[in-house]
Design a protein around this motif. Structure first.
Motif, PDB file in Angstrom:
ATOM      1  N   ALA A 160       0.777  -1.028  -0.018  1.00  0.00           N
ATOM      2  CA  ALA A 160       0.235   0.040   0.120  1.00  0.00           C
ATOM      3  C   ALA A 160       0.909   1.221   0.012  1.00  0.00           C
ATOM      4  CB  ALA A 160      -0.871  -0.008   1.024  1.00  0.00           C
ATOM      5  N   ILE A 161       1.884   1.315   0.670  1.00  0.00           N
ATOM      6  CA  ILE A 161       2.780   2.423   0.730  1.00  0.00           C
ATOM      7  C   ILE A 161       3.730   2.525  -0.713  1.00  0.00           C
ATOM      8  CG2 ILE A 161       5.082   3.391   1.734  1.00  0.00           C
ATOM      9  CD1 ILE A 161       4.266   1.873   4.335  1.00  0.00           C
TER      10      ILE A 161
ATOM     11  N   LEU B  23      12.044   4.590   9.583  1.00  0.00           N
ATOM     12  CA  LEU B  23      13.431   5.392   9.421  1.00  0.00           C
ATOM     13  C   LEU B  23      13.498   5.794   8.084  1.00  0.00           C
ATOM     14  CD1 LEU B  23      15.503   3.554  11.993  1.00  0.00           C
ATOM     15  CD2 LEU B  23      14.807   5.730  12.234  1.00  0.00           C
ATOM     16  N   LEU B  24      13.008   4.800   7.158  1.00  0.00           N
ATOM     17  CA  LEU B  24      13.215   5.402   5.566  1.00  0.00           C
ATOM     18  C   LEU B  24      12.623   6.672   5.288  1.00  0.00           C
ATOM     19  CD1 LEU B  24      12.913   1.586   3.943  1.00  0.00           C
ATOM     20  CD2 LEU B  24      14.965   3.115   4.034  1.00  0.00           C
ATOM     21  N   GLN B  25      11.617   7.035   6.034  1.00  0.00           N
ATOM     22  CA  GLN B  25      10.792   8.416   5.828  1.00  0.00           C
ATOM     23  C   GLN B  25      12.048   9.607   5.978  1.00  0.00           C
ATOM     24  OE1 GLN B  25       6.637   8.581   7.644  1.00  0.00           O
ATOM     25  NE2 GLN B  25       7.833   7.638   9.324  1.00  0.00           N
ATOM     26  N   ILE B  26      13.133   9.470   6.611  1.00  0.00           N
ATOM     27  CA  ILE B  26      14.084  10.387   6.509  1.00  0.00           C
ATOM     28  C   ILE B  26      14.650  10.712   5.234  1.00  0.00           C
ATOM     29  CG2 ILE B  26      16.680  10.885   7.437  1.00  0.00           C
ATOM     30  CD1 ILE B  26      15.962   9.389   9.709  1.00  0.00           C
TER      31      ILE B  26
ATOM     32  N   TRP C  28       1.374  12.453   5.020  1.00  0.00           N
ATOM     33  CA  TRP C  28       0.287  12.002   5.718  1.00  0.00           C
ATOM     34  C   TRP C  28      -0.055  10.364   5.804  1.00  0.00           C
ATOM     35  CZ3 TRP C  28      -0.968  15.263   9.131  1.00  0.00           C
ATOM     36  CH2 TRP C  28      -0.856  16.723   8.947  1.00  0.00           C
ATOM     37  N   MET C  29      -0.032   9.900   4.564  1.00  0.00           N
ATOM     38  CA  MET C  29      -0.195   8.524   4.036  1.00  0.00           C
ATOM     39  C   MET C  29       0.508   7.694   4.983  1.00  0.00           C
ATOM     40  SD  MET C  29      -0.146   5.414   2.763  1.00  0.00           S
ATOM     41  CE  MET C  29       1.006   5.745   1.660  1.00  0.00           C
ATOM     42  N   VAL C  30       1.949   7.793   4.597  1.00  0.00           N
ATOM     43  CA  VAL C  30       2.794   6.772   5.040  1.00  0.00           C
ATOM     44  C   VAL C  30       2.984   6.749   6.476  1.00  0.00           C
ATOM     45  CG1 VAL C  30       5.546   6.409   5.174  1.00  0.00           C
ATOM     46  CG2 VAL C  30       4.297   6.791   2.962  1.00  0.00           C
ATOM     47  N   PRO C  31       3.321   8.110   7.276  1.00  0.00           N
ATOM     48  CA  PRO C  31       3.208   8.044   8.635  1.00  0.00           C
ATOM     49  C   PRO C  31       2.085   7.460   9.580  1.00  0.00           C
ATOM     50  CG  PRO C  31       3.859  10.271   7.721  1.00  0.00           C
ATOM     51  CD  PRO C  31       3.420   9.501   6.562  1.00  0.00           C
ATOM     52  N   SER C  32       0.958   7.948   9.098  1.00  0.00           N
ATOM     53  CA  SER C  32      -0.075   7.214   9.661  1.00  0.00           C
ATOM     54  C   SER C  32      -0.572   5.965   9.076  1.00  0.00           C
ATOM     55  CB  SER C  32      -1.643   7.855   8.926  1.00  0.00           C
ATOM     56  OG  SER C  32      -1.691   7.811   7.352  1.00  0.00           O
ATOM     57  N   THR C  33      -0.037   5.124   7.971  1.00  0.00           N
ATOM     58  CA  THR C  33      -0.081   3.733   7.744  1.00  0.00           C
ATOM     59  C   THR C  33       0.815   3.006   8.559  1.00  0.00           C
ATOM     60  OG1 THR C  33      -0.735   4.394   5.531  1.00  0.00           O
ATOM     61  CG2 THR C  33       0.384   2.204   6.120  1.00  0.00           C
ATOM     62  N   LEU C  34       2.036   3.620   8.822  1.00  0.00           N
ATOM     63  CA  LEU C  34       3.289   3.046   9.976  1.00  0.00           C
ATOM     64  C   LEU C  34       2.611   2.989  11.359  1.00  0.00           C
ATOM     65  CD1 LEU C  34       6.271   4.315   8.397  1.00  0.00           C
ATOM     66  CD2 LEU C  34       5.374   1.898   8.082  1.00  0.00           C
ATOM     67  N   LEU C  35       2.045   3.870  11.596  1.00  0.00           N
ATOM     68  CA  LEU C  35       1.557   4.006  13.180  1.00  0.00           C
ATOM     69  C   LEU C  35       0.349   3.083  13.154  1.00  0.00           C
ATOM     70  CD1 LEU C  35       1.475   5.344  15.764  1.00  0.00           C
ATOM     71  CD2 LEU C  35      -0.078   7.335  15.098  1.00  0.00           C
ATOM     72  N   GLY C  36      -0.538   2.866  12.472  1.00  0.00           N
ATOM     73  CA  GLY C  36      -1.475   2.045  12.349  1.00  0.00           C
ATOM     74  C   GLY C  36      -0.883   0.584  12.236  1.00  0.00           C
TER      75      GLY C  36
ATOM     76  N   THR D  73       6.967  17.910   8.035  1.00  0.00           N
ATOM     77  CA  THR D  73       7.509  16.753   8.612  1.00  0.00           C
ATOM     78  C   THR D  73       7.018  16.281  10.016  1.00  0.00           C
ATOM     79  OG1 THR D  73       9.434  18.123   9.609  1.00  0.00           O
ATOM     80  CG2 THR D  73       9.743  17.575   7.349  1.00  0.00           C
ATOM     81  N   TRP D  74       6.159  16.946  10.387  1.00  0.00           N
ATOM     82  CA  TRP D  74       5.772  16.499  11.971  1.00  0.00           C
ATOM     83  C   TRP D  74       5.326  14.956  12.141  1.00  0.00           C
ATOM     84  CZ3 TRP D  74       7.103  18.147  16.521  1.00  0.00           C
ATOM     85  CH2 TRP D  74       7.512  19.645  16.796  1.00  0.00           C
ATOM     86  N   PRO D  75       4.345  14.663  11.236  1.00  0.00           N
ATOM     87  CA  PRO D  75       3.639  13.392  11.364  1.00  0.00           C
ATOM     88  C   PRO D  75       4.865  12.268  11.060  1.00  0.00           C
ATOM     89  CG  PRO D  75       2.310  14.660  10.045  1.00  0.00           C
ATOM     90  CD  PRO D  75       3.534  15.521  10.169  1.00  0.00           C
ATOM     91  N   ALA D  76       5.730  12.462  10.053  1.00  0.00           N
ATOM     92  CA  ALA D  76       6.877  11.566  10.002  1.00  0.00           C
ATOM     93  C   ALA D  76       7.780  11.408  11.171  1.00  0.00           C
ATOM     94  CB  ALA D  76       7.619  11.777   8.700  1.00  0.00           C
ATOM     95  N   VAL D  77       8.087  12.546  11.649  1.00  0.00           N
ATOM     96  CA  VAL D  77       9.043  12.623  12.860  1.00  0.00           C
ATOM     97  C   VAL D  77       8.611  12.024  13.936  1.00  0.00           C
ATOM     98  CG1 VAL D  77      10.327  14.221  14.293  1.00  0.00           C
ATOM     99  CG2 VAL D  77      10.355  14.750  11.936  1.00  0.00           C
ATOM    100  N   ILE D  78       7.163  12.178  14.418  1.00  0.00           N
ATOM    101  CA  ILE D  78       6.642  11.563  15.466  1.00  0.00           C
ATOM    102  C   ILE D  78       6.383  10.129  15.557  1.00  0.00           C
ATOM    103  CG2 ILE D  78       4.290  11.470  16.776  1.00  0.00           C
ATOM    104  CD1 ILE D  78       3.977  14.830  16.060  1.00  0.00           C
ATOM    105  N   VAL D  79       6.087   9.706  14.268  1.00  0.00           N
ATOM    106  CA  VAL D  79       6.146   8.218  13.927  1.00  0.00           C
ATOM    107  C   VAL D  79       7.445   7.473  14.190  1.00  0.00           C
ATOM    108  CG1 VAL D  79       5.757   6.347  12.366  1.00  0.00           C
ATOM    109  CG2 VAL D  79       4.136   8.260  12.709  1.00  0.00           C
ATOM    110  N   ILE D  80       8.400   8.295  13.895  1.00  0.00           N
ATOM    111  CA  ILE D  80       9.848   7.765  13.985  1.00  0.00           C
ATOM    112  C   ILE D  80      10.464   7.589  15.595  1.00  0.00           C
ATOM    113  CG2 ILE D  80      12.423   8.239  13.628  1.00  0.00           C
ATOM    114  CD1 ILE D  80      11.486   9.401  10.879  1.00  0.00           C
ATOM    115  N   MET D  81       9.907   8.818  16.154  1.00  0.00           N
ATOM    116  CA  MET D  81      10.034   8.925  17.568  1.00  0.00           C
ATOM    117  C   MET D  81       9.315   7.936  18.398  1.00  0.00           C
ATOM    118  SD  MET D  81       8.828  11.953  20.262  1.00  0.00           S
ATOM    119  CE  MET D  81       7.335  11.599  19.895  1.00  0.00           C
TER     120      MET D  81
END
Length: 221
Positions: A113-114, A172-175, A133-141, A186-194
């Motif tokens: 999906a990603i 981490l690949l979101q970096i 939006w999509m990648v961070p939310s999908t990884l968190l889910g 970048t906030w959603p991606a950084v928060i998910v990485i954190m």
């Protein structure tokens, strides 16, 4: 053929008494039933389903490809439809052969999906919605779905901890998109990485033995 009324079994040959209970036997006609039950064969095997799904997929791709060629790419939705058919085929085959490992199915389908969403975003002029939006939310889910599925199936931590490590690698690949300037928010991606880094740090510190055991099983160390 002899029959024991007490044990309810049929016995070949001529016996003076039942070899199980030593009881009296009765003489009956006919052959004995099979000692083990005969399993019913599946009406449609997994191979047949795979071949059928593959044929439908290839036939559909040929039809849409032909129409796309004849119309000289006049209809952009045809390319998206062909991609959707590919994703549907991959999802079906994955579910068919990995159905005994639900977490693996979920992880693989999230990866597909990603990749598809990022491709569509780039193919449609790139607006950044996929990586922002999509990648961070999908990884968190995915992390939430992995933990919930493991709890429902009552899996041990060493049976799914490596999937969480794989999720961290994907996070981490979101970096890469951030460094390339493709992620404008970048906030959603950084928060998910954190979140993933905190989760993995906790697992390494408090459940290192489970991680080691899972690694030994995978790599036969």
């Amino acid at each position: 053929m002899q029959y024991c009324p007490k044990c309810k079994v049929q016995i070949r040959g001529r016996k003076a008494c039942c070899p199980l209970c030593q009881g009296q036997l009765k003489q009956v006609d006919g052959e004995p039933e099979a000692p083990f039950p005969t399993l019913k064969k599946k009406k449609v095997s997994s191979i047949t389903l795979f071949k059928l799904a593959t044929f439908i997929f290839i036939a559909s791709e040929i039809v849409f490809g032909t129409v796309n060629y004849q119309t000289e790419n006049m209809y952009p939705f045809i390319g998206i439809t062909m991609l959707g058919l590919l994703v549907a085929w991959i999802t079906f085959v994955t579910t068919l052969y990995l159905r005994n490992n639900l977490i693996k199915v979920i992880t693989f389908e999230v990866i597909v999906a990603i990749v598809v969403d990022v491709y569509v975003d780039f193919h449609t002029g790139y607006h950044g919605w996929s990586v922002m939006w999509m990648v961070p939310s999908t990884l968190l889910g995915l992390a939430i779905a992995t933990v919930i599925t493991a709890k429902v199936l009552k899996l041990r931590l060493d049976e799914y901890i490596l999937y969480l490590v794989l999720d961290l690698v994907m996070a981490l690949l979101q970096i890469v998109f951030i460094k390339m300037g493709r992620n404008f928010f970048t906030w959603p991606a950084v928060i998910v990485i954190m979140i993933y880094m905190i989760l993995i740090a906790g697992l390494v510190i408090f459940r290192f033995r489970d991680l080691k055991r899972a690694s030994e099983k995978m790599f036969n160390m």
